[in-house]
Enzyme design. Structure first.
Site, PDB file in Angstrom:
ATOM      1  N   ASN A  37     -20.356  61.863  57.630  1.00  0.00           N
ATOM      2  CA  ASN A  37     -19.707  62.581  56.543  1.00  0.00           C
ATOM      3  C   ASN A  37     -19.530  64.036  56.946  1.00  0.00           C
ATOM      4  OD1 ASN A  37     -19.637  60.360  54.840  1.00  0.00           O
ATOM      5  ND2 ASN A  37     -21.525  60.889  53.797  1.00  0.00           N
ATOM      6  N   ARG A  59     -18.884  54.782  55.815  1.00  0.00           N
ATOM      7  CA  ARG A  59     -19.506  54.928  57.134  1.00  0.00           C
ATOM      8  C   ARG A  59     -20.047  53.603  57.635  1.00  0.00           C
ATOM      9  NH1 ARG A  59     -24.005  59.060  56.506  1.00  0.00           N
ATOM     10  NH2 ARG A  59     -24.061  58.002  54.510  1.00  0.00           N
TER      11      ARG A  59
END
Length: 93
Positions: free
Chosen positions: A35, A17
């Site tokens: 996520n 990320r």
């Protein structure tokens, strides 16, 4: 353009990320990365087609330590981009 990406592989717990955030912010894209509960990473990004293509290329490459098995892409309605701000990580603590 506004595009949704679902990235599958070993993409959680490996800085993926943060990698996406850095790449997207450097490209000047709006949107977010987060996520999913099933172990994938989801991205929504808004920008010009050539810039989104650069992001998609980075998603396929992945971060150090990650393994990208698939990137599933869907175009979204332009109106989906109206509420997007500077690129951010959702669900980061």
């Amino acid at each position: 353009m506004v595009r949704h990406y679902l990235v599958k592989g070993r993409v959680q717990g490996v800085g993926f990320r943060w990698f996406v955030h850095r790449e997207a912010a450097a490209l000047g894209l709006k949107g977010w990365v987060r996520n999913t509960e099933d172990g994938h990473v989801e991205v929504v990004a808004a920008g010009d087609e050539p810039v989104l293509a650069e992001l998609e290329s980075a998603l396929h490459k992945g971060s150090r330590g990650s393994r990208v098995d698939a990137v599933i892409t869907h175009d979204l309605a332009e109106s989906e981009g109206d509420s997007l701000g500077n690129f951010q990580i959702e669900g980061a603590w």
